[in-house]
Motif scaffolding. Structure first.
Motif, PDB file in Angstrom:
ATOM      1  N   ARG A   5      38.553  42.334 -41.378  1.00  0.00           N
ATOM      2  CA  ARG A   5      39.307  42.586 -42.601  1.00  0.00           C
ATOM      3  C   ARG A   5      39.018  43.942 -43.231  1.00  0.00           C
ATOM      4  O   ARG A   5      39.654  44.320 -44.211  1.00  0.00           O
ATOM      5  N   ASN A   6      38.057  44.667 -42.677  1.00  0.00           N
ATOM      6  CA  ASN A   6      37.752  46.012 -43.148  1.00  0.00           C
ATOM      7  C   ASN A   6      37.738  46.979 -41.965  1.00  0.00           C
ATOM      8  O   ASN A   6      36.719  47.594 -41.640  1.00  0.00           O
ATOM      9  N   ALA A   7      38.881  47.107 -41.304  1.00  0.00           N
ATOM     10  CA  ALA A   7      39.026  48.013 -40.162  1.00  0.00           C
ATOM     11  C   ALA A   7      39.752  49.272 -40.619  1.00  0.00           C
ATOM     12  O   ALA A   7      40.813  49.185 -41.244  1.00  0.00           O
ATOM     13  N   PHE A   8      39.207  50.447 -40.290  1.00  0.00           N
ATOM     14  CA  PHE A   8      39.711  51.695 -40.826  1.00  0.00           C
ATOM     15  C   PHE A   8      39.993  52.743 -39.754  1.00  0.00           C
ATOM     16  O   PHE A   8      39.292  52.830 -38.747  1.00  0.00           O
ATOM     17  N   CYS A   9      40.989  53.543 -40.039  1.00  0.00           N
ATOM     18  CA  CYS A   9      41.178  54.830 -39.380  1.00  0.00           C
ATOM     19  C   CYS A   9      40.248  55.815 -40.092  1.00  0.00           C
ATOM     20  O   CYS A   9      40.172  55.811 -41.326  1.00  0.00           O
ATOM     21  N   MET A  10      39.544  56.669 -39.362  1.00  0.00           N
ATOM     22  CA  MET A  10      38.629  57.607 -40.020  1.00  0.00           C
ATOM     23  C   MET A  10      39.371  58.647 -40.839  1.00  0.00           C
ATOM     24  O   MET A  10      38.860  59.116 -41.865  1.00  0.00           O
ATOM     25  N   GLY A  11      40.599  59.009 -40.418  1.00  0.00           N
ATOM     26  CA  GLY A  11      41.342  60.008 -41.176  1.00  0.00           C
ATOM     27  C   GLY A  11      42.110  60.951 -40.282  1.00  0.00           C
ATOM     28  O   GLY A  11      42.424  60.641 -39.138  1.00  0.00           O
ATOM     29  N   ASP A  35      33.965  40.772 -42.717  1.00  0.00           N
ATOM     30  CA  ASP A  35      34.206  41.847 -43.680  1.00  0.00           C
ATOM     31  C   ASP A  35      33.387  43.091 -43.355  1.00  0.00           C
ATOM     32  O   ASP A  35      33.317  44.022 -44.165  1.00  0.00           O
ATOM     33  N   ALA A  36      32.782  43.122 -42.173  1.00  0.00           N
ATOM     34  CA  ALA A  36      31.992  44.283 -41.779  1.00  0.00           C
ATOM     35  C   ALA A  36      32.855  45.543 -41.755  1.00  0.00           C
ATOM     36  O   ALA A  36      34.065  45.486 -41.493  1.00  0.00           O
ATOM     37  N   LEU A  37      32.247  46.690 -42.027  1.00  0.00           N
ATOM     38  CA  LEU A  37      32.950  47.965 -42.034  1.00  0.00           C
ATOM     39  C   LEU A  37      33.079  48.475 -40.604  1.00  0.00           C
ATOM     40  O   LEU A  37      32.082  48.804 -39.953  1.00  0.00           O
ATOM     41  N   VAL A  38      34.300  48.531 -40.101  1.00  0.00           N
ATOM     42  CA  VAL A  38      34.511  48.936 -38.713  1.00  0.00           C
ATOM     43  C   VAL A  38      35.581  50.022 -38.643  1.00  0.00           C
ATOM     44  O   VAL A  38      36.432  50.159 -39.520  1.00  0.00           O
ATOM     45  N   TYR A  39      35.506  50.795 -37.580  1.00  0.00           N
ATOM     46  CA  TYR A  39      36.523  51.803 -37.267  1.00  0.00           C
ATOM     47  C   TYR A  39      37.400  51.301 -36.130  1.00  0.00           C
ATOM     48  O   TYR A  39      36.969  50.499 -35.292  1.00  0.00           O
ATOM     49  N   LEU A  40      38.613  51.826 -36.061  1.00  0.00           N
ATOM     50  CA  LEU A  40      39.485  51.484 -34.943  1.00  0.00           C
ATOM     51  C   LEU A  40      38.891  51.963 -33.624  1.00  0.00           C
ATOM     52  O   LEU A  40      39.109  51.340 -32.578  1.00  0.00           O
TER      53      LEU A  40
END
Length: 492
Positions: A74-80, A341-346
């Motif tokens: 639930r906390n998956a992110f693109c770095m930018g 809810d862990a902070l993960v990157y794609l």
């Protein structure tokens, strides 16, 4: 040969043949048992644009089923991104397992995930959007059908090409809606794929990226019930973040009109609902071919989108709605209907697939193995997470707090995501937060050093924060069909 010697020799030969046969059978069984990988990748889909994630305003029955039968992050992110087309660096990171400043956009000199799997004996197939140069597609996939090498297109006229025997051929314009075009290619591949050979199928949609032009059938669910405005809707962003007049932000005028934003949201949801129905066709084909039990399905998107949140429309910002994406794993050995809810990157997907296929992670890969989370080996893979956009924005967040820094205007924002998940209350000027801000700036600089981000966080000659866009209009670009031009734009 004497009889007393002949019998042991015969027994030895029989046992040797049996042992060799057993080894071959074991090796063949192990090889056949390697899981297939089906990667479904949407374009510009917000993390909350899935009905199963407490969004009753969108219809996504097939994605909902993946959520129920799989494991969600639930906390998956693109770095930018280093430029406005955020999808390109997102895909470069995803396919290389590397962070933003460590990977070339054309993936030259970098081993890609499908390339690695191909070297390990997988049949690798690609269809849909590949925004990282033809050469990298060519080295990555065994075959490809209806591959789109660009960034965006009219969904009814997507320029595509096939890859056969290492060469591109059959350059053409798609004659059906993009999601159908790509799924037709994927279904044909699955129907022809030998059951004994493991495959990696990469299906990269161009939906729900604009131009938002969903088929009428997909809009029926939203004709009489348009989605509500985002909880963090604003008529205009409260300060100039450096990108307020960029291409994506010009898809409607200023101030943002609630009725237009709701209409665009309905079209955006319609695009996702139509894509969801096409995803259902792929999942049904897996069942019909009896491949479901040995196939790991991954669903994600390259990043999110604002669509009215904070007065923005695009993804060129570091708020949660634009950098966060859905991420689901489903398949053998993966828990059902669970989440983290862990902070993960794609780009963590790369080493995770290596784990699932028992392939060694190549050097240079910076992502973390997410399988450790669903196996209960850890509850996090990093303590904080860094996002970045051009030379305009830098952010760092932990489980609760998030700091965004705007170097060109020397501005800082601080949000308590636990109490304020929609990022509406900037606490940066609160006297009790000075120490927290100082510590988070240190963490931000640590991330910059780790990822080789050279951007200074302070400008000697800052630009003004204030900007007034009231009444400003822009022309659409060449990808907008005539009916969209007439609907949303005024001629200048």
């Amino acid at each position: 040969m004497k009889a007393h010697l002949r019998t042991p020799l015969i027994l030895f030969l029989i046992f040797s043949c049996y042992f060799i046969s057993l080894c071959r059978t074991s090796h063949a069984t192990e090889k056949a048992a390697r899981p297939n990988i089906l990667f479904l990748f949407s374009d510009d889909q917000r993390a909350d644009a899935v009905s199963a994630y407490d969004n009753p305003h969108i219809q996504t029955p097939n994605l909902d089923q993946l959520v129920k039968s799989g494991f969600s992050f639930r906390n998956a992110f693109c770095m930018g991104s280093i430029h406005g087309a955020v999808c390109q660096p997102s895909r470069a990171m995803l396919n290389s397992g590397r962070s933003l400043y460590h990977v070339p956009m054309d993936l030259k000199g970098v081993i890609t995930l499908p390339q690695l799997l191909k070297q390990a004996g997988y049949e690798t197939f690609g269809t849909g959007k590949w925004h990282n140069h033809r050469d990298s597609f060519q080295k990555s996939f065994t075959t490809g059908t209806a591959a789109f090498m660009g960034g965006m297109s009219n969904h009814l006229e997507v320029p595509v090409v096939d890859l056969k025997e290492g060469k591109f051929e059959n350059k053409r314009t798609g004659k059906k809606f993009s999601s159908e075009l790509f799924v037709d290619a994927a279904v044909d591949f699955l129907k022809q794929q030998p059951a004994e050979k493991p495959f990696y199928a990469y299906v990269a949609f161009t939906a729900p990226h604009d131009p938002r032009m969903p088929p009428e059938s997909a809009m029926k669910a939203y004709e009489n019930s348009q989605p509500p405005l985002p909880k963090n809707f604003m008529p205009q962003h409260p300060f100039n973040n450096g990108w307020l007049t960029g291409r994506d932000e010009s898809l409607t005028g200023w101030p943002r009109q609630p009725e237009i934003v709701r209409e665009q949201l309905a079209e955006y949801y319609g695009m996702i609902t139509h894509m969801d129905a096409q995803i259902g066709r792929i999942l049904q084909t897996l069942k019909e071919r009896k491949l479901e039990k040995n196939t790991i399905v991954i669903f994600s998107s390259d990043h999110g989108l604002a669509l009215g949140s904070h007065g923005l429309l695009g993804k060129q910002n570091l708020y949660e709605h634009s950098m966060k994406a859905p991420l689901i794993f489903k398949g053998p050995g993966i828990p059902e209907n669970q989440s983290s809810d862990a902070l993960v990157y794609l780009y963590d997907i790369f080493p995770t697939v290596c784990d699932l296929t028992q392939i060694q992670v190549p050097s240079g890969v910076e992502g973390s193995d997410l399988a450790l989370l669903w196996r209960g080996k850890t509850d996090r893979v990093r303590d904080s997470l860094f996002t970045t956009y051009e030379d305009l924005m830098r952010a760092v967040r932990d489980e609760r707090w998030k700091l965004i820094r705007y170097p060109q205007i020397n501005k800082t924002q601080l949000f308590d995501l636990k109490e304020d998940p929609h990022e509406l209350q900037d606490l940066s000027e609160h006297p009790d937060q000075k120490e927290r801000i100082a510590k988070m700036l240190v963490e931000l600089k640590r991330w910059q050093k780790k990822t080789d981000d050279k951007q200074s966080l302070t400008s000697k000659y800052p630009k003004p924060e204030a900007i007034d866009l009231t009444g400003r209009k822009r022309k659409p670009d060449q990808h907008q069909p005539d009916w969209i031009v007439k609907k949303y734009f005024d001629s200048e």
